[in-house]
Scaffold this active site. Structure first.
Site, short mmCIF file in Angstrom:
data_model
loop_
_atom_site.label_atom_id
_atom_site.label_comp_id
_atom_site.label_asym_id
_atom_site.label_seq_id
_atom_site.Cartn_x
_atom_site.Cartn_y
_atom_site.Cartn_z
N LYS A 69 -31.96 15.54 7.82
CA LYS A 69 -29.91 15.45 8.03
C LYS A 69 -30.36 14.09 6.66
CE LYS A 69 -31.31 18.71 11.06
NZ LYS A 69 -32.35 19.05 11.23
N ARG A 116 -21.95 29.85 16.91
CA ARG A 116 -22.71 29.29 17.51
C ARG A 116 -21.89 29.49 18.98
NH1 ARG A 116 -26.96 25.92 16.13
NH2 ARG A 116 -28.46 28.06 17.04
#
Ligand code: F0G
Length: 461
Positions: free
Chosen positions: A262, A386
């Site tokens: 990331k 999600r």
């Protein structure tokens, strides 16, 4: 009075190489989505135009990183590249001892095995899937101590990643400090929507845990993005650099796990870090069992070179402004079309609230899953569910019904342009216009574990 002209800003880089994308028709995308069982994880990436599935390992490396690859020392033991990476971690993050791993969950596995005993309690500022699973597999139990605001998508608290110290105190009272090997603190909390913890809160937490003799272990996967929010929002930090803020955050913790995929701007890699020699010794014993020798831990020498350069680049103030600024631009653009999103806009992505987008569907219609499929068919943009599908089932077989039913638009670093971002927001706006016609889905195949990766669906008629 002078007119105040709003001045635009742009990315602190230019393009030297491009990756060509396949352009598809709506009919092709409808067929691809059907073939993928209405699950964006099962699409082939070549059928995707703009890929916002995740920001993990999807970053574009710089020319400096690509040239560092050529300097990779591929020795089995004592690689020069390991020492370059170790040096960058010590210099910029300040941790003493480093154990390289193939990615973040490799570090979580080793750290959990070293620190957690059966029956231990690990309080944390919201769970992350792999982090919690490794804590549980090591015999521990995770307890959520994040502030209540984090569970409300529309609450505009500037630091929704903060710990509620009263919740922590209650956990300590209930179980006793001896059963708590560490408090698990993520910088920029992923599952809350990319929300930061403040320095003030971290300092208060530090003061409390020092009194109780409890460690703080830092999931520093997105620490630079968190530091950017501190610089923008916290009093006293306006003039501090991201580099300084990151170092200060790390100095308030005892060790860390990191997914370099990331913040650190690479495609693979991670590490565990600690300031305690005994913890390091044990972790160094275990890394040879699970990852590889302690000077490569599952990584090629070239990967470690790219990480060393990526860490430094991630701490550049202009880089973070462009990175988080692009996510904010996408969020603002969606809001201007009336699309309901999680507020404030997070560091690594925009989260669309599928419950208010599709109020005619119930959670049993899998609204976020259906919306992600529609967005792909509309535009070739890939996002991720999600919500209820990700939440899975309880031990008694019933679905968990999570409060948040979201579609995540995760932005890879240095990959897409502002024009791509406009295309994404316009595609969502087009789907929003015809939202009343969107039907729910039926699950026709459900794997036992982490069903969201491989479940298959059909449209309800
Ligand atoms: N911690 C956080 C906060 C993460 O977001 C991730 C991965 C990990 C740990 C695990 O790291 O993937 O290198 O093993 N998050 C990705 C995502 C998968 O899409 O959010 P890893």
């Amino acid at each position: 009075m002078d007119t105040i002209l709003k001045r635009s800003w742009a990315e602190p880089y230019k393009m030297k190489m491009v990756e060509l994308l396949k352009m598809t028709t709506r009919a092709q995308r409808s067929r691809a989505m059907k073939k993928a069982g209405y699950n964006t994880f099962l699409l082939r990436s070549e059928d995707v135009y703009i890929d916002l599935l995740t920001d993990s390992g999807t970053n574009a490396m710089s020319d400096r990183q690509w040239s560092a690859l050529m300097l990779g020392d591929e020795a089995y033991a004592g690689s020069k590249s390991y020492y370059h990476m170790e040096n960058a971690i010590q210099k910029y993050y300040g941790y003493k001892y480093i154990v390289p791993t193939h990615q973040g969950r490799g570090a979580e596995n080793i750290l959990s095995k070293v620190l957690i005993k059966k029956g231990d309690i690990i309080p944390g500022n919201m769970y992350f899937t792999t982090t919690r699973l490794h804590q549980e597999l090591a015999g521990g139990k995770f307890v959520d101590i994040i502030v209540d605001e984090a569970h409300d998508p529309f609450n505009e608290h500037p630091f929704k990643g903060n710990v509620d110290l009263n919740k922590l105190e209650a956990v300590v009272k209930k179980y006793g400090a001896k059963r708590i090997p560490y408090v698990s603190i993520a910088t920029n909390v992923n599952m809350a929507g990319g929300q930061p913890i403040s320095m003030k809160n971290l300092k208060e937490l530090r003061a409390y845990t020092q009194k109780k003799n409890i460690r703080i272990i830092h999931d520093m996967t997105r620490v630079a993005e968190n530091a950017y929010f501190i610089q923008q929002r916290e009093k006293g930090y306006e003039k501090r650099s991201i580099r300084e803020i990151v170092k200060e955050i790390c100095s308030l913790t005892d060790g860390a796990t990191m997914s370099a995929k990331k913040d650190a701007l690479v495609n693979i890699g991670g590490f565990m870090a600690t300031n305690e020699w005994e913890v390091f010794e044990e972790a160094r014993n275990l890394v040879v069992v699970y990852e590889g020798l302690h000077t490569y831990g599952g990584l090629a020498g070239r990967d470690m070179e790219a990480i060393a350069v990526g860490i430094e680049e991630s701490l550049n103030d202009h880089h973070q402004r462009a990175r988080v600024g692009q996510v904010e631009y996408l969020g603002n653009k969606m809001e201007s079309y009336g699309i309901p999103i999680v507020k404030p806009v997070g560091g690594h992505g925009v989260f669309v609230d599928a419950k208010s987008f599709l109020p005619h569907l119930t959670q049993d219609d899998f609204p976020a899953q259906a919306l992600a499929a529609e967005i792909y068919i509309e535009s070739g943009v890939r996002t991720m569910e999600r919500g209820i599908v990700s939440a899975g089932r309880k031990p008694n077989g019933e679905h968990y019904y999570p409060k948040l039913e979201l579609v995540r638009f995760t932005v890879p670093r240095r990959v897409y342009t502002q024009a791509h971002t406009d295309v994404v927001a316009e595609a969502v706006a087009a789907v929003f216009e015809r939202r009343k016609k969107i039907k729910g889905l039926r699950m026709v195949y459900e794997p036992k574990y982490l069903r969201f990766f491989q479940a298959r669906f059909e449209p309800k008629v």
